[in-house]
Design an enzyme around this catalytic site. Structure first.
Site, mmCIF file in Angstrom:
data_model
loop_
_atom_site.group_PDB
_atom_site.id
_atom_site.type_symbol
_atom_site.label_atom_id
_atom_site.label_comp_id
_atom_site.label_asym_id
_atom_site.label_seq_id
_atom_site.Cartn_x
_atom_site.Cartn_y
_atom_site.Cartn_z
ATOM 1 N NE ARG A 152 12.088 -0.659 8.209
ATOM 2 C CZ ARG A 152 13.040 0.059 8.061
ATOM 3 N NH1 ARG A 152 13.634 0.117 9.435
ATOM 4 N NH2 ARG A 152 13.431 0.509 6.986
ATOM 5 C CB VAL A 167 18.560 -6.387 7.575
ATOM 6 C CG1 VAL A 167 19.008 -6.665 6.565
ATOM 7 C CG2 VAL A 167 17.574 -7.480 8.358
ATOM 8 C CG ASN A 223 -0.204 0.070 2.469
ATOM 9 O OD1 ASN A 223 1.107 -0.118 2.483
ATOM 10 N ND2 ASN A 223 -1.008 0.370 3.532
ATOM 11 C CE1 TYR A 234 21.578 7.626 19.391
ATOM 12 C CE2 TYR A 234 19.907 5.779 19.497
ATOM 13 C CZ TYR A 234 20.553 6.960 18.871
ATOM 14 O OH TYR A 234 19.945 7.732 17.884
ATOM 15 C CE LYS A 287 7.461 -7.245 12.672
ATOM 16 N NZ LYS A 287 7.383 -7.950 11.500
ATOM 17 C CE1 TYR A 320 8.159 -3.960 13.812
ATOM 18 C CE2 TYR A 320 10.050 -3.988 15.309
ATOM 19 C CZ TYR A 320 9.636 -4.333 14.350
ATOM 20 O OH TYR A 320 10.130 -5.470 13.445
ATOM 21 C CG LEU A 356 26.178 -1.221 9.982
ATOM 22 C CD1 LEU A 356 27.754 -1.080 10.514
ATOM 23 C CD2 LEU A 356 26.142 -2.815 9.332
#
Length: 389
Positions: free
Chosen positions: A100, A211, A32, A255, A185, A181, A239
């Site tokens: 996500r 990832v 969407n 952090y 899950k 979030y 990263l």
């Protein structure tokens, strides 16, 4: 095999669709385009420019000779979800189509509610559609290692054998998520396990780590096939942020103490994991869980890998941690299932040298420095303060 990739316009969904198509599967994507809307809302953009879906699909047809069917719609719309699945009749559904970002879910009440409604309701609609259209469809669902939190015991692959008062049972591994979030899950995982248990569905839950990487062999064939490179404080990864800061000559912003440890995986390994899970489906009634990581690093260690891999001078700056999390903790993850299916992992340092620094340098003029500053705090000013254990 016919494979439907939900969230096929996203950072992982798009290269996954290409990888599966390249391996000879008949692929369709659905989206969407909410992820593009989040960029407009937050005032940010992918470091690497990405093309509209129709341009991407045509570019893939030109370079590969293969076609990918596209659906436009929202999984929260149950009627659309059923009609799409009935039309394509997939053997496997790969489900990436969720909000996500942990920071996005922690902005305020509205964003937390949106995240959980979008993710949990959409996933439920997929489960009901599979049960109605064809219960033999294999659901490959992208979960997250963040479901587990940072327990003081080894993290098993989804299940835990427990002995209590002399009796033993196999139960879902206890979850301690770190954001609304991640909590969405957890709800997904429990709903999928329930559907497998009562309807006999087959599902693989891939609890994926962070990832990294921006290129796969397929996306590298044409600039129009590029996937996202997110570096901002809402959707970017630590990263990616470190790589850009190194290229620009800025300090790497860690952090807190930097002792927070996470599992990582190369994007090339992610798309291969999806292929392996799809081609080796779970059994009817089986809720199968794989921990989808290849290495574990603390944030401080990631900063050192980036600094040691970069040719120039790199410094590190510690910032107050905007998140509520343990900054020093035990972290040992079992991740054997995908390796047993044939995964041959890439290593973090190799990827940095081969790809990430070059991508960041090529598009450094698109960097918004303000977007990398953490603006979302897990505990608001009005929240009660407590001492962390």
């Amino acid at each position: 095999m016919r494979i439907l990739v939900l969230g096929g316009d996203g950072y992982l969904g798009w290269p996954t669709a290409l990888h599966l198509s390249d391996r000879g599967h008949e692929v369709a994507v659905a989206d969407n385009y909410a992820r593009r809307a989040y960029d407009h809302e937050m005032g940010v953009q992918s470091l690497v420019p990405i093309e509209p879906m129709q341009v991407r699909l045509e570019a893939w047809r030109q370079v590969s000779g293969k076609t990918i069917k596209s659906y436009y719609g929202d999984l929260v719309d149950g009627d659309f979800t059923v009609e799409m699945i009935r039309d394509f009749r997939p053997d496997t559904i790969v489900h990436f189509a969720e909000q996500r970002a942990a920071p996005y879910s922690m902005i305020d009440r509205r964003h937390a509610v949106y995240t959980q409604q979008n993710n949990v309701v959409g996933n439920l609609n997929v489960l009901f559609a599979i049960q109605e259209v064809d219960p033999d469809i294999h659901l490959v669902k992208l979960g997250t290692m963040g479901e587990y939190g940072t327990p003081n015991i080894d993290i098993e692959e989804g299940w835990l054998e427990v002995t209590h008062k002399g009796r033993t049972d196999r139960v879902l591994y206890p979850k301690k998520p770190g954001s609304f979030y991640h909590l969405s899950k957890v709800h997904d995982s429990h709903n999928i396990e329930f559907a497998c248990r009562i309807w006999g569905l087959r599902a693989t839950d891939l609890n994926q780590g962070v990832v990294y990487g921006q290129e796969t062999p397929q996306t590298a064939l044409d600039t129009r096939l590029a996937t996202r490179f997110d570096y901002d404080a809402i959707f970017g990864t630590v990263l990616n942020r470190f790589v850009i800061q190194a290229v620009l000559g800025h300090p790497l912003t860690v952090y807190g103490t930097g002792g927070q440890t996470r599992g990582l995986i190369d994007i090339r390994d992610t798309v291969e994991c999806i292929r392996l899970a799809s081609e080796n489906p779970a059994e009817p009634g089986e809720f199968r869980v794989f921990n989808q990581i290849t290495e574990s690093f603390s944030v401080e260690e990631i900063a050192k890998v980036v600094a040691n891999s970069f040719e120039g001078e790199v410094s590190v700056e510690h910032l107050d941690n905007p998140r509520v999390e343990q900054q020093e903790h035990y972290y040992n993850v079992v991740h054997t299932g995908l390796v047993e299916l044939g995964l041959e992992p890439h290593l973090l340092s190799n990827t940095l040298i081969e790809s990430l620094f070059g991508v960041a340098d090529k598009y450094k003029d698109r960097v918004d420095l303000a977007a990398m500053l953490p603006t979302v705090k897990w505990r608001s000013a009005s929240s009660p303060m407590r001492t962390e254990a």
